[in-house]
Design a protein around this motif. Structure first.
Motif, short mmCIF file in Angstrom:
data_model
loop_
_atom_site.label_atom_id
_atom_site.label_comp_id
_atom_site.label_asym_id
_atom_site.label_seq_id
_atom_site.Cartn_x
_atom_site.Cartn_y
_atom_site.Cartn_z
N LEU A 196 0.89 -1.72 0.38
CA LEU A 196 -0.13 0.13 0.08
C LEU A 196 0.80 0.96 0.66
CD1 LEU A 196 -2.66 -0.80 2.60
CD2 LEU A 196 -2.86 -0.63 -0.06
N GLY A 197 2.02 1.03 0.53
CA GLY A 197 2.80 2.31 1.14
C GLY A 197 3.59 2.55 -0.53
N VAL A 198 4.12 1.43 -1.49
CA VAL A 198 4.64 1.61 -2.57
C VAL A 198 3.87 2.29 -3.24
CG1 VAL A 198 5.25 0.22 -4.66
CG2 VAL A 198 6.10 -0.16 -1.88
N LEU A 199 2.56 1.91 -3.26
CA LEU A 199 1.20 2.56 -4.41
C LEU A 199 0.63 3.67 -3.95
CD1 LEU A 199 -0.79 -0.83 -4.92
CD2 LEU A 199 0.68 0.21 -6.09
N ALA A 200 1.13 4.22 -2.72
CA ALA A 200 1.32 5.73 -2.53
C ALA A 200 1.97 6.66 -2.71
CB ALA A 200 0.73 5.82 -1.18
N HIS A 201 3.82 6.18 -3.03
CA HIS A 201 4.80 6.56 -3.28
C HIS A 201 5.38 5.13 -3.33
CE1 HIS A 201 8.06 9.04 -4.49
NE2 HIS A 201 7.07 9.90 -4.77
N PRO A 202 6.54 5.05 -4.58
CA PRO A 202 7.07 4.00 -5.09
C PRO A 202 8.81 4.34 -4.22
CG PRO A 202 7.39 5.08 -6.85
CD PRO A 202 5.93 5.59 -6.08
N SER A 203 9.34 5.29 -3.24
CA SER A 203 10.06 5.58 -2.65
C SER A 203 10.10 5.03 -1.67
CB SER A 203 10.24 6.72 -2.25
OG SER A 203 9.25 7.56 -2.12
N VAL A 248 5.86 -9.21 -3.57
CA VAL A 248 4.68 -8.81 -2.89
C VAL A 248 5.12 -6.83 -3.44
CG1 VAL A 248 2.64 -7.47 -1.82
CG2 VAL A 248 3.28 -9.53 -1.75
N LEU A 249 6.11 -7.11 -2.26
CA LEU A 249 6.54 -5.45 -3.27
C LEU A 249 7.46 -4.93 -4.54
CD1 LEU A 249 7.13 -2.89 -0.65
CD2 LEU A 249 9.51 -3.92 -0.97
N ALA A 250 7.98 -6.11 -5.43
CA ALA A 250 8.15 -5.90 -6.25
C ALA A 250 6.78 -6.05 -7.78
CB ALA A 250 8.67 -7.20 -7.23
N ALA A 251 6.35 -6.65 -7.30
CA ALA A 251 4.54 -6.46 -8.42
C ALA A 251 4.19 -5.03 -7.43
CB ALA A 251 3.71 -7.49 -7.06
N ALA A 252 3.91 -4.90 -6.46
CA ALA A 252 3.38 -3.22 -7.07
C ALA A 252 4.45 -2.05 -6.88
CB ALA A 252 3.56 -2.75 -4.71
N LEU A 253 5.28 -2.77 -7.03
CA LEU A 253 6.55 -1.17 -7.69
C LEU A 253 5.96 -1.79 -9.30
CD1 LEU A 253 10.48 -1.04 -5.81
CD2 LEU A 253 8.38 0.57 -6.33
N TRP A 294 1.73 2.22 -14.42
CA TRP A 294 0.78 3.12 -14.16
C TRP A 294 1.23 4.46 -13.86
CZ3 TRP A 294 -1.84 0.13 -9.18
CH2 TRP A 294 -2.25 -1.22 -9.69
N ALA A 295 1.83 5.20 -13.75
CA ALA A 295 1.93 6.47 -13.47
C ALA A 295 2.03 6.70 -15.80
CB ALA A 295 3.92 6.62 -13.35
N ALA A 296 2.05 7.99 -15.50
CA ALA A 296 1.85 8.42 -17.21
C ALA A 296 2.59 9.28 -16.87
CB ALA A 296 0.70 9.62 -16.82
N ASP A 297 2.62 9.16 -18.81
CA ASP A 297 4.16 9.69 -19.36
C ASP A 297 5.38 11.12 -18.83
OD1 ASP A 297 4.43 7.26 -20.44
OD2 ASP A 297 3.83 8.29 -22.01
N ASN A 298 4.48 11.93 -18.27
CA ASN A 298 4.50 13.26 -17.38
C ASN A 298 5.03 13.48 -16.47
OD1 ASN A 298 2.27 13.18 -16.78
ND2 ASN A 298 1.32 14.88 -17.02
#
Length: 634
Positions: free
Chosen positions: A170-177, A208-213, A219-223
């Motif tokens: 969930l944290g990675v899906l909030a911000h991958p860092s 699980v973490l690798a899949a989330a990353l 999903w991130a946009a190109d911009n």
């Protein structure tokens, strides 16, 4: 002393009180970069929930956890900036409290834990992650990461492995860092067991973490800044990239100290001396890890790990940030806050009152600096509104920045942007320009604005001297010519809003002497001629009949000029508004066929142009063609 069972509720209440004092004014702040796009997405998701998963969102960040939290806030409070700012404060306060809990769980030192959470809460370094609604991702991700670390306790394995993995995901899906928390968890477990046991414990959560990353990157946009930096890799050599990463690392390390609880330097500019200082601090952190004395080693490692993800961003990307690298230091400042708290506790053991006094001084300094940096948030917000064309809000935010704290903001840049916006308004820009030149007499852009103002002066001689100089600049320095042309155009727009079309026409004509094919100027000049023609027409109705011939001639002159200018602009680029304006002019003159043709061109450019439909209906109705009036676009 507070009993241990009451300490955590009491610390939560105290942190909430401090947060209200330090960040309560954020409820009056408005939007910043990407916030408006997020708010528009909320409205579309409300109409169709599947749009949440669409790559066509205006703000497709690739961080569904953060997007979901923002959308839930929207469902509760609507797109209210105050509510979202309060949400950011609440999540940041929760992160500070969870950090204190993690430190206590790992060290068993209650005082150290409390100081760490408090110092992290008021750390000035990461202010943008709290001030900026779209940066809510950072504290939210850290909350998930800290909650996962709480699963470790003091044992050699997570108490609930599934919950540990889920929280990290969930944290990675909030911000991958926040993925670096998994590495920190491995370090903490490794200290209590051996490497093989640690890997056996963590490999399921690692998958699980690798899949989330992978998901968040896809999903991130190109911009997004991540993909934009990746695109820039091919333009630089490997050596330049590595050296750039080192400079960024050192700069970040420096900022964790130089702007921690005070503000001795402009945060939007990297000082030369920050690099050697940062290199020394980086070496100190590595030495603390190597020395292997807890909790200093874990704190130093957490600090370095918190910085590593942002080294993937190119140096140029980070140097161009108007608020500096503030939000990128959020995770790392958790570790640096623990180091500073350890130092205060150590001093307190030597001299109790000295340690307490230093803590009070740090809190007072943080409060003062946090109030100062609100001016930077006003400044970045103004730039965001200006970029999106919301000029009234941009002017308001620039005023707030200048009125709040000038010592910490780039006043020269603000004056340059603000003056240009005031020119394009119904307000008088002269006092602000005079103030700006007094503060920054050598600023070239402000001097060029002054030249543009003289070029629209009521004195013909002054105008011509200014224009001759402007024309010379066009050939010697093309960029200067463009700056003057833009200023002249904005002056024209301002005169139109002040209902002074004659002055507007002059400003636009001066613009075209520098940039003859400037489409927007030609378009607006067409409207200015029409505005002046309407003023002459109004006077025809009330003046003495003996003067009507002259007034009619002036009216016709402006009408002809509007038609000529509009056609010249349309030769450069088709435009629905211009075709519509020409249609109105032809209709006013009784030239119905020409008007219908112009309205037809309007609809060809924009089929939903309702006013063109209405006017065509009027013309067909006057001609008695009821069938065409019912379907004016045919």
């Amino acid at each position: 002393m507070i009993a241990r069972r009451h300490f955590w509720p009491a610390s939560a209440a105290f942190l909430g009180l401090v947060a209200a004092l330090c960040f309560g004014n954020l409820r009056t702040h408005l939007l910043d970069t990407h916030d408006a796009e997020t708010f528009r997405d909320h409205l579309q998701i409300q109409q169709d929930w599947t749009f949440f998963f669409s790559p066509d969102k205006a703000q497709a960040s690739g961080r569904p956890t953060a997007e979901a939290v923002k959308y839930l806030a929207f469902l509760l409070c609507g797109n209210d900036p105050a509510a979202f700012h309060l949400l950011s404060i609440a999540i940041h306060t929760l992160a500070a409290w969870l950090l204190a809990r993690v430190v206590w769980r790992q060290s068993g030192a209650l005082l150290l834990a409390g100081c760490t959470g408090l110092l992290f809460l008021v750390n000035v370094t990461h202010f943008q992650a709290i001030h900026h609604i779209s940066a809510l991702d950072y504290p939210l991700a850290l909350c998930c990461g800290l909650a996962a670390l709480l699963m470790l306790g003091r044992d050699t394995a997570p108490k609930r492995p599934a919950a540990f993995a889920a929280l990290l995901a969930l944290g990675v899906l909030a911000h991958p860092s926040v993925a670096v928390v998994w590495v920190l968890a491995g370090y903490l477990l490794w200290r209590k067991s051996d490497l093989a046991a640690t890997l056996r414990t963590l490999w399921p959560s690692g998958l699980v973490l690798a899949a989330a990353l992978s998901a968040t990157l896809q999903w991130a946009a190109d911009n997004t800044s991540t993909w934009q930096s990746t695109d820039e890799y091919g333009t630089q050599s490997a050596v330049d990239l590595v050296l750039g990463m080192l400079r960024v690392l050192w700069w970040f390390c420096s900022r964790l100290l130089t702007t921690a609880h005070w503000l001795p330097l402009p945060i939007y500019v990297r000082q030369t001396w920050e690099l050697p200082l940062g290199a020394a601090l980086c070496a100190l952190l590595l030495w603390l890890v190597w020395r292997d004395k807890e909790p200093l080693a874990a704190a130093a490692l957490a600090t370095l790990l918190g910085l590593l993800p942002y080294l993937l961003l190119t140096e140029a990307t980070i140097l161009g940030l108007p608020a500096g690298p503030s939000r990128y230091l959020y995770l790392a400042s958790a570790g640096s806050s623990l180091l500073l708290a350890w130092g205060l506790v150590w001093i307190g053991r030597i001299h109790r009152y000295l340690g307490g006094a230093l803590l009070v001084l740090l809190l007072a300094s943080s409060y003062h600096a946090l109030r100062q940096v609100e001016a930077i948030s006003f400044y970045t917000s103004a730039r965001s509104y200006g970029a999106s064309g919301e000029y009234d809000a941009a002017r308001t935010q620039f005023r707030r920045a200048l009125a709040h704290e000038r010592a910490v903001i780039p006043t020269a840049d603000i004056y340059v942007r603000f003056c240009l916006l005031l020119m394009d308004s119904g307000e008088d820009h002269i006092p602000l320009l005079a103030e700006a030149l007094t503060a920054h007499p050598e600023n070239r852009q402000l001097r060029l604005y002054q030249l543009a103002a003289v070029a629209t002066d009521t004195s013909a001689a002054s105008r011509e001297r200014a224009m001759q100089l402007a024309m010379d600049l066009r050939y010697t320095t093309a960029a200067d010519g463009e700056i003057i042309a833009k200023a002249l155009h904005n002056l024209g727009a301002g005169f139109r809003k002040k209902q002074a079309p004659a002055r507007a026409i002059l400003a636009y004509q001066q613009t075209l002497r520098i940039a003859p094919n400037r489409f927007k100027t030609l378009k607006d000049l067409t409207f200015a001629h029409w505005q002046l023609a309407a003023q002459w027409a109004d006077r025809i109705d009330v003046e003495n009949p003996a003067t009507q011939t002259e007034l009619v001639a002036r009216f016709r002159q402006q009408i002809d000029a509007a038609i000529s200018t509009g056609q010249r602009a349309l030769h450069l680029r088709p435009d629905a508004d211009l075709y519509y304006q020409l249609g109105k002019i032809y209709q006013q003159l009784g030239q119905r066929e020409e008007a219908l043709a112009a309205y037809g061109q309007t609809l060809a450019q924009n089929p939903d142009y309702a006013r063109a439909h209405q006017r065509m209906t009027e013309i067909y109705a006057r001609q008695g063609d009821q069938a065409a009036a019912a379907r004016p676009d045919q």
